[in-house]
Enzyme design. Structure first.
Site, PDB file in Angstrom:
ATOM      1  N   ASN A 201      36.588  66.849  66.460  1.00  0.00           N
ATOM      2  CA  ASN A 201      37.820  66.363  66.805  1.00  0.00           C
ATOM      3  C   ASN A 201      38.316  65.232  66.184  1.00  0.00           C
ATOM      4  O   ASN A 201      38.071  64.071  66.466  1.00  0.00           O
ATOM      5  CB  ASN A 201      37.854  66.331  68.360  1.00  0.00           C
ATOM      6  CG  ASN A 201      39.499  65.741  68.982  1.00  0.00           C
ATOM      7  OD1 ASN A 201      40.414  65.656  68.107  1.00  0.00           O
ATOM      8  ND2 ASN A 201      39.421  65.218  70.174  1.00  0.00           N
TER       9      ASN A 201
ATOM     10  N   LYS B 130      41.447  64.072  66.089  1.00  0.00           N
ATOM     11  CA  LYS B 130      42.502  63.332  66.771  1.00  0.00           C
ATOM     12  C   LYS B 130      43.545  63.000  65.842  1.00  0.00           C
ATOM     13  O   LYS B 130      43.719  63.601  64.785  1.00  0.00           O
ATOM     14  CB  LYS B 130      41.765  61.910  67.523  1.00  0.00           C
ATOM     15  CG  LYS B 130      40.588  62.386  68.156  1.00  0.00           C
ATOM     16  CD  LYS B 130      40.118  61.389  68.965  1.00  0.00           C
ATOM     17  CE  LYS B 130      38.787  61.750  69.858  1.00  0.00           C
ATOM     18  NZ  LYS B 130      38.724  60.375  70.844  1.00  0.00           N
TER      19      LYS B 130
ATOM     20  N   HIS C 258      41.777  67.873  76.811  1.00  0.00           N
ATOM     21  CA  HIS C 258      40.880  66.582  76.312  1.00  0.00           C
ATOM     22  C   HIS C 258      41.396  65.236  77.295  1.00  0.00           C
ATOM     23  O   HIS C 258      42.585  65.650  77.567  1.00  0.00           O
ATOM     24  CB  HIS C 258      41.070  66.433  75.152  1.00  0.00           C
ATOM     25  CG  HIS C 258      40.354  65.369  74.518  1.00  0.00           C
ATOM     26  ND1 HIS C 258      40.619  63.950  74.588  1.00  0.00           N
ATOM     27  CD2 HIS C 258      39.247  65.290  73.386  1.00  0.00           C
ATOM     28  CE1 HIS C 258      39.626  63.044  73.955  1.00  0.00           C
ATOM     29  NE2 HIS C 258      38.617  64.038  73.293  1.00  0.00           N
TER      30      HIS C 258
ATOM     31  N   GLU D 156      42.157  62.373  76.683  1.00  0.00           N
ATOM     32  CA  GLU D 156      43.315  61.606  76.151  1.00  0.00           C
ATOM     33  C   GLU D 156      44.505  62.413  76.471  1.00  0.00           C
ATOM     34  O   GLU D 156      45.692  61.717  76.511  1.00  0.00           O
ATOM     35  CB  GLU D 156      43.061  61.563  74.497  1.00  0.00           C
ATOM     36  CG  GLU D 156      41.982  60.484  74.482  1.00  0.00           C
ATOM     37  CD  GLU D 156      41.174  60.593  73.021  1.00  0.00           C
ATOM     38  OE1 GLU D 156      41.903  61.252  72.266  1.00  0.00           O
ATOM     39  OE2 GLU D 156      40.139  60.082  73.067  1.00  0.00           O
TER      40      GLU D 156
ATOM     41  N   GLU E 275      32.829  66.308  79.049  1.00  0.00           N
ATOM     42  CA  GLU E 275      32.981  64.819  78.318  1.00  0.00           C
ATOM     43  C   GLU E 275      33.226  63.617  79.046  1.00  0.00           C
ATOM     44  O   GLU E 275      34.342  63.602  79.564  1.00  0.00           O
ATOM     45  CB  GLU E 275      34.149  64.964  77.404  1.00  0.00           C
ATOM     46  CG  GLU E 275      34.262  65.925  76.132  1.00  0.00           C
ATOM     47  CD  GLU E 275      34.842  65.718  75.034  1.00  0.00           C
ATOM     48  OE1 GLU E 275      34.261  65.634  73.878  1.00  0.00           O
ATOM     49  OE2 GLU E 275      36.166  65.478  75.115  1.00  0.00           O
TER      50      GLU E 275
ATOM     51  N   GLY F 248      34.390  57.681  72.692  1.00  0.00           N
ATOM     52  CA  GLY F 248      34.772  56.595  71.909  1.00  0.00           C
ATOM     53  C   GLY F 248      34.446  55.013  72.267  1.00  0.00           C
ATOM     54  O   GLY F 248      34.779  54.150  71.617  1.00  0.00           O
TER      55      GLY F 248
ATOM     56  N   SER G 277      30.647  60.040  72.174  1.00  0.00           N
ATOM     57  CA  SER G 277      29.796  59.207  71.336  1.00  0.00           C
ATOM     58  C   SER G 277      28.852  59.897  71.102  1.00  0.00           C
ATOM     59  O   SER G 277      27.384  59.096  70.922  1.00  0.00           O
ATOM     60  CB  SER G 277      29.286  57.881  72.295  1.00  0.00           C
ATOM     61  OG  SER G 277      30.452  57.240  72.489  1.00  0.00           O
TER      62      SER G 277
END
Ligand code: PEP
Length: 255
Positions: free
Chosen positions: A9, A11, A98, A100, A170, A176, A216
């Site tokens: 991904n 982003k 996701h 985010e 996730e 991240g 990560s």
């Protein structure tokens, strides 16, 4: 047998030339992996999808995906991109839910369920993301949170539909941050998710669905994570932007 896959991904990163250069490097590094039955999904920003589909055409191991799609089919929704449009330019996968998108764009489980439905009607494979935030894990609430996300976003599907989805656990606290779920934490959650699928659908179906781990993942920890019995590969953020790191991660898939 469950499909093993690694999805990158990107982003909101990389200009067109940078995207093409990254893909060229990945293709070059995967050249010696010809016989492996691995599957790689590259997930650039929308605007690069059509170009990368062309650039990778002919390599059966690689598919191109999208990071999102609209929860609407078409119409006056300025700035949105539909599942049908993604299909029309050759995308094969789409990330849905996701963290985010859930956090910064307030996407609800109902919207995610609609996105999953539109993706499946277009024969795109949704990569459905779910996971708890740190406070929820600290309160030992992670299973209840994940159960609710799955029940509201995915479990409305029939058995025939859900088997065309990929799941991605996730934990939000691992995305991240450089903090990775320990192998025990990842295996425990993946096993739990499989038991939910087994109860709702069947044990056979639970065994057929690929569940990726994301958060990560690096070329240092991927081997151990991908070797876990209920982990079928990874959804990779930061490390997917560096060809060597990403290909090293792909090579950690057991086969
Ligand atoms: C992600 O954004 O899906 C992700 C897993 O990111 P990272 O690998 O950078 O933690």
């Amino acid at each position: 047998m469950r499909r093993k896959l690694v999805a990158g991904n990107w982003k909101m990163n990389l200009l067109r030339d940078e995207a093409q250069a990254l893909v060229a490097e990945i293709l070059g590094m995967l050249a010696d992996e010809e016989s492996r039955s691995v599957h790689v999904v590259l997930i650039p920003p929308y605007i690069h999808i059509a170009g990368l589909v062309q650039q990778t055409s002919g390599d059966k191991r690689i598919a191109i995906g999208a990071q999102n799609c609209s929860d609407k089919m078409s119409g006056a929704f300025t700035g949105e991109v539909s599942a049908a449009m993604l299909k029309s330019v050759g995308a094969g996968y789409v990330i849905v839910g996701h963290s985010e998108r859930r956090a910064y764009f307030q996407e609800t489980n109902q919207q995610l369920a609609d996105k999953v439905n539109h993706s499946l009607s277009e024969k795109l494979i949704p990569i459905f993301c779910f996971g708890e935030v740190m406070e929820e894990r600290k309160a030992n609430n992670q299973e209840a949170i994940v159960k609710r996300q799955l029940e509201e976003g995915l479990f409305h599907l029939s058995a025939d539909e859900i088997k065309n989805c990929v799941l991605a656990y996730e934990p939000v606290w691992a995305i991240g941050t450089g903090l990775t779920a320990s192998p025990a934490q990842a295996q425990e959650m993946h096993h739990f998710v499989r038991s939910l699928i087994s109860t709702k659908y069947s044990g056979a179906l639970a065994n057929e669905i690929s569940i990726l781990y994301g958060g990560s993942v690096t070329d240092q920890n991927a081997k151990e994570l991908f070797a876990l019995p209920d982990v079928d590969g990874g959804l990779i953020g930061g490390a997917s932007l560096k060809s060597r790191n990403f290909v090293n991660i792909v090579k950690c898939l057991p086969y």
